[in-house]
Scaffold this motif. Structure first.
Motif, PDB file in Angstrom:
ATOM      1  N   LEU A   9       7.601   4.111   5.556  1.00 50.83           N
ATOM      2  CA  LEU A   9       6.397   3.552   6.175  1.00 50.83           C
ATOM      3  C   LEU A   9       6.388   3.824   7.678  1.00 50.83           C
ATOM      4  O   LEU A   9       5.336   3.977   8.294  1.00 50.83           O
ATOM      5  CB  LEU A   9       6.364   2.053   5.905  1.00 50.83           C
ATOM      6  CG  LEU A   9       5.140   1.242   6.297  1.00 50.83           C
ATOM      7  CD1 LEU A   9       3.882   1.768   5.628  1.00 50.83           C
ATOM      8  CD2 LEU A   9       5.353  -0.226   5.931  1.00 50.83           C
ATOM      9  N   LEU A  10       7.592   3.879   8.257  1.00 49.41           N
ATOM     10  CA  LEU A  10       7.747   4.189   9.681  1.00 49.41           C
ATOM     11  C   LEU A  10       8.130   5.660   9.830  1.00 49.41           C
ATOM     12  O   LEU A  10       8.767   6.232   8.942  1.00 49.41           O
ATOM     13  CB  LEU A  10       8.842   3.319  10.300  1.00 49.41           C
ATOM     14  CG  LEU A  10       8.503   1.850  10.528  1.00 49.41           C
ATOM     15  CD1 LEU A  10       8.618   1.065   9.218  1.00 49.41           C
ATOM     16  CD2 LEU A  10       9.429   1.230  11.564  1.00 49.41           C
ATOM     17  N   TRP A  47       0.831  -1.210   0.000  1.00 51.26           N
ATOM     18  CA  TRP A  47       0.000   0.000   0.000  1.00 51.26           C
ATOM     19  C   TRP A  47       0.863   1.257   0.000  1.00 51.26           C
ATOM     20  O   TRP A  47       0.585   2.206  -0.726  1.00 51.26           O
ATOM     21  CB  TRP A  47      -0.922  -0.006   1.222  1.00 51.26           C
ATOM     22  CG  TRP A  47      -1.948  -1.085   1.204  1.00 51.26           C
ATOM     23  CD1 TRP A  47      -2.551  -1.642   0.099  1.00 51.26           C
ATOM     24  CD2 TRP A  47      -2.485  -1.775   2.328  1.00 51.26           C
ATOM     25  NE1 TRP A  47      -3.432  -2.619   0.473  1.00 51.26           N
ATOM     26  CE2 TRP A  47      -3.423  -2.723   1.829  1.00 51.26           C
ATOM     27  CE3 TRP A  47      -2.292  -1.686   3.708  1.00 51.26           C
ATOM     28  CZ2 TRP A  47      -4.146  -3.567   2.681  1.00 51.26           C
ATOM     29  CZ3 TRP A  47      -3.013  -2.517   4.553  1.00 51.26           C
ATOM     30  CH2 TRP A  47      -3.929  -3.460   4.035  1.00 51.26           C
ATOM     31  N   TYR A  48       1.893   1.246   0.807  1.00 52.60           N
ATOM     32  CA  TYR A  48       2.778   2.415   0.887  1.00 52.60           C
ATOM     33  C   TYR A  48       3.403   2.714  -0.480  1.00 52.60           C
ATOM     34  O   TYR A  48       3.381   3.857  -0.956  1.00 52.60           O
ATOM     35  CB  TYR A  48       3.868   2.167   1.928  1.00 52.60           C
ATOM     36  CG  TYR A  48       4.891   3.280   2.007  1.00 52.60           C
ATOM     37  CD1 TYR A  48       4.607   4.446   2.711  1.00 52.60           C
ATOM     38  CD2 TYR A  48       6.119   3.171   1.357  1.00 52.60           C
ATOM     39  CE1 TYR A  48       5.540   5.486   2.774  1.00 52.60           C
ATOM     40  CE2 TYR A  48       7.048   4.201   1.414  1.00 52.60           C
ATOM     41  CZ  TYR A  48       6.752   5.347   2.128  1.00 52.60           C
ATOM     42  OH  TYR A  48       7.667   6.380   2.170  1.00 52.60           O
ATOM     43  N   GLU A  52       1.572  12.474  -0.531  1.00 54.29           N
ATOM     44  CA  GLU A  52       2.575  12.850   0.456  1.00 54.29           C
ATOM     45  C   GLU A  52       2.612  11.815   1.578  1.00 54.29           C
ATOM     46  O   GLU A  52       1.626  11.124   1.846  1.00 54.29           O
ATOM     47  CB  GLU A  52       2.271  14.235   1.032  1.00 54.29           C
ATOM     48  CG  GLU A  52       2.330  15.360   0.017  1.00 54.29           C
ATOM     49  CD  GLU A  52       3.732  15.589  -0.511  1.00 54.29           C
ATOM     50  OE1 GLU A  52       4.686  15.357   0.260  1.00 54.29           O
ATOM     51  OE2 GLU A  52       3.875  15.997  -1.679  1.00 54.29           O
ATOM     52  N   GLN A  53       3.754  11.736   2.256  1.00 53.52           N
ATOM     53  CA  GLN A  53       3.948  10.688   3.263  1.00 53.52           C
ATOM     54  C   GLN A  53       2.915  10.745   4.382  1.00 53.52           C
ATOM     55  O   GLN A  53       2.365   9.711   4.774  1.00 53.52           O
ATOM     56  CB  GLN A  53       5.357  10.777   3.844  1.00 53.52           C
ATOM     57  CG  GLN A  53       5.681   9.629   4.801  1.00 53.52           C
ATOM     58  CD  GLN A  53       7.167   9.450   4.992  1.00 53.52           C
ATOM     59  OE1 GLN A  53       7.842   8.872   4.160  1.00 53.52           O
ATOM     60  NE2 GLN A  53       7.683   9.972   6.070  1.00 53.52           N
ATOM     61  N   GLN A  54       2.628  11.927   4.918  1.00 52.84           N
ATOM     62  CA  GLN A  54       1.652  12.035   6.002  1.00 52.84           C
ATOM     63  C   GLN A  54       0.279  11.537   5.563  1.00 52.84           C
ATOM     64  O   GLN A  54      -0.415  10.844   6.309  1.00 52.84           O
ATOM     65  CB  GLN A  54       1.551  13.484   6.494  1.00 52.84           C
ATOM     66  CG  GLN A  54       0.577  13.699   7.652  1.00 52.84           C
ATOM     67  CD  GLN A  54       1.003  12.996   8.929  1.00 52.84           C
ATOM     68  OE1 GLN A  54       2.195  12.894   9.213  1.00 52.84           O
ATOM     69  NE2 GLN A  54       0.043  12.527   9.706  1.00 52.84           N
ATOM     70  N   GLU A  55      -0.105  11.868   4.347  1.00 56.70           N
ATOM     71  CA  GLU A  55      -1.395  11.411   3.825  1.00 56.70           C
ATOM     72  C   GLU A  55      -1.404   9.895   3.645  1.00 56.70           C
ATOM     73  O   GLU A  55      -2.425   9.240   3.880  1.00 56.70           O
ATOM     74  CB  GLU A  55      -1.694  12.110   2.499  1.00 56.70           C
ATOM     75  CG  GLU A  55      -3.100  11.864   1.993  1.00 56.70           C
ATOM     76  CD  GLU A  55      -3.465  12.720   0.789  1.00 56.70           C
ATOM     77  OE1 GLU A  55      -4.640  12.692   0.388  1.00 56.70           O
ATOM     78  OE2 GLU A  55      -2.566  13.427   0.271  1.00 56.70           O
ATOM     79  N   ASN A 102      -3.995   7.378   5.453  1.00 55.56           N
ATOM     80  CA  ASN A 102      -4.811   6.418   4.703  1.00 55.56           C
ATOM     81  C   ASN A 102      -4.639   5.005   5.246  1.00 55.56           C
ATOM     82  O   ASN A 102      -5.620   4.262   5.383  1.00 55.56           O
ATOM     83  CB  ASN A 102      -4.427   6.443   3.220  1.00 55.56           C
ATOM     84  CG  ASN A 102      -4.985   7.646   2.490  1.00 55.56           C
ATOM     85  OD1 ASN A 102      -5.979   8.240   2.908  1.00 55.56           O
ATOM     86  ND2 ASN A 102      -4.357   8.024   1.391  1.00 55.56           N
ATOM     87  N   ILE A 103      -3.407   4.629   5.546  1.00 50.48           N
ATOM     88  CA  ILE A 103      -3.178   3.280   6.074  1.00 50.48           C
ATOM     89  C   ILE A 103      -3.799   3.135   7.460  1.00 50.48           C
ATOM     90  O   ILE A 103      -4.332   2.069   7.803  1.00 50.48           O
ATOM     91  CB  ILE A 103      -1.674   2.938   6.071  1.00 50.48           C
ATOM     92  CG1 ILE A 103      -1.160   2.874   4.625  1.00 50.48           C
ATOM     93  CG2 ILE A 103      -1.413   1.595   6.758  1.00 50.48           C
ATOM     94  CD1 ILE A 103       0.332   2.623   4.477  1.00 50.48           C
ATOM     95  N   TRP A 104      -3.779   4.208   8.268  1.00 49.15           N
ATOM     96  CA  TRP A 104      -4.477   4.167   9.561  1.00 49.15           C
ATOM     97  C   TRP A 104      -5.963   3.885   9.343  1.00 49.15           C
ATOM     98  O   TRP A 104      -6.553   3.024  10.008  1.00 49.15           O
ATOM     99  CB  TRP A 104      -4.350   5.496  10.287  1.00 49.15           C
ATOM    100  CG  TRP A 104      -2.982   5.862  10.749  1.00 49.15           C
ATOM    101  CD1 TRP A 104      -1.901   5.048  10.902  1.00 49.15           C
ATOM    102  CD2 TRP A 104      -2.543   7.176  11.118  1.00 49.15           C
ATOM    103  NE1 TRP A 104      -0.819   5.767  11.344  1.00 49.15           N
ATOM    104  CE2 TRP A 104      -1.181   7.075  11.486  1.00 49.15           C
ATOM    105  CE3 TRP A 104      -3.157   8.425  11.173  1.00 49.15           C
ATOM    106  CZ2 TRP A 104      -0.439   8.175  11.905  1.00 49.15           C
ATOM    107  CZ3 TRP A 104      -2.416   9.529  11.596  1.00 49.15           C
ATOM    108  CH2 TRP A 104      -1.073   9.401  11.954  1.00 49.15           C
TER     109      TRP A 104
END
Length: 218
Positions: free
Chosen positions: A164-165, A65-66, A75-78, A82-84
């Motif tokens: 991802l982290l 997914w990432y 963007e990374q925060q988005e 989304n994964i949350w």
């Protein structure tokens, strides 16, 4: 299990992502992430029986997914958010009352198995991608685990998905909130700290509230 996690979460997240980005985006995301997943799976080491096996089995889907979201220029925060949300859709298949019961059962089992995991670690019986921990029992209600090596962190690095982290690290708060357990932490390996200093409570509260940010909470 890895494929099941991916398929069920995608089904649960379809409407969410379609409303947010449109049908075309979701179809592209589905196509790309599925391709990534099937590229990743044959290369994922099997860590065998471990108290962290279930966490580890989410890794291939998270990475797929990432990487798909990255390819679609988010963007990374988005991507983290989304994964949350996708994980929340996955977990809340189970009604809240049953989740709380499952949470109590899980935390009791985890407490017992953590001590055994630490013993296996001392005997060098763990797979190199398994979690390395220090376990401390604080009381009947509370115990602590310092994680000094994380299998998901290693797996993400293998597939060029270090970004991802620490996003996925934050999901511990969401899971604890939904399962009705207390959880605290001030350090994570994903943030560059020397460990993830996790403190669990059988009876307790854990706020999720990602909209408030994570200042002072990792």
């Amino acid at each position: 299990m890895e494929k099941t996690i991916y398929v069920v979460t995608m089904l649960r997240s379809r409407n969410l992502l379609t409303r947010k980005y449109g049908k075309g985006f979701f179809n592209d995301f589905k196509t790309i992430s599925k391709e990534k997943l099937y590229e990743i799976l044959p290369q994922v080491p099997d860590i065998g029986k471990s108290i962290f096996s279930f966490n580890y089995q989410f890794g291939p889907a998270y990475i797929a997914w990432y990487k798909a979201f990255m390819e679609l220029k988010l963007e990374q925060q988005e991507i983290w958010e989304n994964i949350w949300l996708m994980n929340e859709r996955m977990i809340t298949i189970i009604p809240r009352g049953l989740l709380h019961l499952a949470g109590k059962s899980y935390i009791n089992g985890f407490k017992k198995k953590a001590a055994m995991h630490a013993e296996r670690q001392l005997k060098k019986e763990l797979h190199p991608y398994d979690w390395q921990i220090a376990y401390r029992e604080v009381s009947d209600n509370t115990f602590e685990i310092d994680i000094t090596e994380c299998g998901l962190k290693k797996l993400a690095h293998d597939f060029d998905a270090d970004g991802l982290l620490p996003g996925i690290c934050r999901m511990d708060y969401m899971v604890s909130y939904l399962m009705g357990n207390g959880f605290e932490r001030t350090k994570t390996l994903g943030d560059g700290d020397d460990c993830c200093n996790c403190r669990y409570h059988r009876e307790g509260l854990c706020a999720w509230s990602p909209e408030k940010g994570f200042e002072g909470r990792r």
